[in-house]
Design a protein around this motif. Sequence first.
Motif, PDB file in Angstrom:
ATOM      1  N   ALA A  49      -7.192  -0.813   4.013  1.00  0.00           N
ATOM      2  CA  ALA A  49      -6.141  -1.158   3.058  1.00  0.00           C
ATOM      3  C   ALA A  49      -4.877  -1.579   3.771  1.00  0.00           C
ATOM      4  O   ALA A  49      -4.217  -2.566   3.392  1.00  0.00           O
ATOM      5  CB  ALA A  49      -5.869   0.033   2.144  1.00  0.00           C
ATOM      6  N   ARG A  64      -3.021   4.658  -2.211  1.00  0.00           N
ATOM      7  CA  ARG A  64      -3.861   5.427  -1.295  1.00  0.00           C
ATOM      8  C   ARG A  64      -3.143   6.740  -0.985  1.00  0.00           C
ATOM      9  O   ARG A  64      -2.698   6.971   0.127  1.00  0.00           O
ATOM     10  CB  ARG A  64      -4.122   4.645   0.006  1.00  0.00           C
ATOM     11  CG  ARG A  64      -5.111   3.499  -0.112  1.00  0.00           C
ATOM     12  CD  ARG A  64      -6.527   4.024  -0.334  1.00  0.00           C
ATOM     13  NE  ARG A  64      -7.522   2.975  -0.243  1.00  0.00           N
ATOM     14  CZ  ARG A  64      -7.875   2.174  -1.233  1.00  0.00           C
ATOM     15  NH1 ARG A  64      -7.294   2.329  -2.415  1.00  0.00           N
ATOM     16  NH2 ARG A  64      -8.791   1.262  -1.068  1.00  0.00           N
ATOM     17  N   GLU A  73      -1.241  -1.121  -4.230  1.00  0.00           N
ATOM     18  CA  GLU A  73      -2.493  -0.382  -4.076  1.00  0.00           C
ATOM     19  C   GLU A  73      -2.182   1.060  -3.688  1.00  0.00           C
ATOM     20  O   GLU A  73      -1.436   1.304  -2.734  1.00  0.00           O
ATOM     21  CB  GLU A  73      -3.350  -1.040  -2.987  1.00  0.00           C
ATOM     22  CG  GLU A  73      -4.728  -0.437  -2.843  1.00  0.00           C
ATOM     23  CD  GLU A  73      -5.614  -1.247  -1.904  1.00  0.00           C
ATOM     24  OE1 GLU A  73      -6.494  -0.632  -1.286  1.00  0.00           O
ATOM     25  OE2 GLU A  73      -5.411  -2.470  -1.797  1.00  0.00           O
ATOM     26  N   ALA A 128      -2.330  -5.406   4.101  1.00  0.00           N
ATOM     27  CA  ALA A 128      -1.068  -5.237   3.377  1.00  0.00           C
ATOM     28  C   ALA A 128       0.068  -6.036   3.997  1.00  0.00           C
ATOM     29  O   ALA A 128       0.031  -6.419   5.173  1.00  0.00           O
ATOM     30  CB  ALA A 128      -0.696  -3.763   3.341  1.00  0.00           C
ATOM     31  N   VAL A 175       0.852  -1.179   0.000  1.00  0.00           N
ATOM     32  CA  VAL A 175       0.000   0.000   0.000  1.00  0.00           C
ATOM     33  C   VAL A 175       0.893   1.236   0.000  1.00  0.00           C
ATOM     34  O   VAL A 175       1.751   1.392   0.872  1.00  0.00           O
ATOM     35  CB  VAL A 175      -0.942   0.024   1.221  1.00  0.00           C
ATOM     36  CG1 VAL A 175      -1.657   1.378   1.326  1.00  0.00           C
ATOM     37  CG2 VAL A 175      -1.969  -1.093   1.115  1.00  0.00           C
TER      38      VAL A 175
END
Length: 375
Positions: free
Chosen positions: A285, A39, A37, A289, A4
Amino acid sequence: MKVVVALDSFKGSIGAAAASLAFADGWRDAAPDAAVELRPMADGGEGTLEAFAAAVPGARRMPVRVTGPDGALVDAAWLLLPPTPDAPAGTGVVELASTSGIELLGERRAPWRADTTGFGQAIAAALDHGVSRLVLGIGSSASTDGGLGMLRALGADVTDADGAAVAPGARGLAAAAAVDVASLRRPPAAGAVVLTDVTNPLCGPAGAAAVFGPQKGLDADGVARADAALTHWASLFAGDPELADAAALPGAGAAGGTGFGLVAWGARLVPGAPEVAALIGLRDAVAGADLVVTGEGSFDGQSAAGKVPAFVAGLAAEAGVPVALVAGRIADDADTSGFTASVSLTALAGSPAASLAAPAQHLRAAGAALARPPR
């Protein structure tokens, strides 16, 4: 492996969304099978709008033309987030940096004339659209106007002792004698929250003028005059019991006192990073992770005080997930003990100038470097 990436903006260099994407590209260069991912994070300052746009599916940019901090027209936008049970008509995100921010002035400074009219106009546009809730980011202000321009753009009438409208900017505060809120538009039904990463009060040695005025062009005499004007400005609202102590609230001095103006309007000040994290689903999230990567432009001894990297590192620690740091520069007084690894773009590039000249390139290199297992 799931990674993340939750970088803040590298101020004056690259925004949070672009920084996170560049780093992720580098990670994928070195580890193509990784699940990365994005963010991107923010705390209310420059890049807040971009962070929401990148992280919230269905977010829509809503163009608006406003009056910038020096009176020139600025093409900006506010962001419409999709409906939720708490905000059935959607949430509007408005960023002061892109409407009344200091970056809009370039190398120029206008300490007495600059104001927050454009920020108020963008808020009004979101209200016109009918949003249920507002999220307002107030970092990177160009002015020390106590939110005067913003309040007038929302319908307040601020006059001097002769009943004439006061001048815009900090120069108008000392002359203000009355604030008529009869036509002032109110916050939407689900309220308005104000994202800030500072805890300064409106006035005094830790206030808006003393701490932030010099970077906006105020000299020592100007700081004293502006502080006195802000003190006078606050006194005009002191008759309302709910605002009697508003000038002392942590964050009232944010954005040249716009924090105070927003409290007077009816908004609520909150620490920026936690609110952004909640709206973009960062906690969930992070919980899923294997590694979290965070960072900002300059990581130094003050970064532990409410800044994005410290907040993200705290979330990762709660979830038992390791966290790495990427920064434009890592100062000698910085505490990096909570990070499993850290990378400085300045070190990668060879100099601060080289790092600032090509931030995306060096962020990509940082991603590749962290993705490769140590030999």
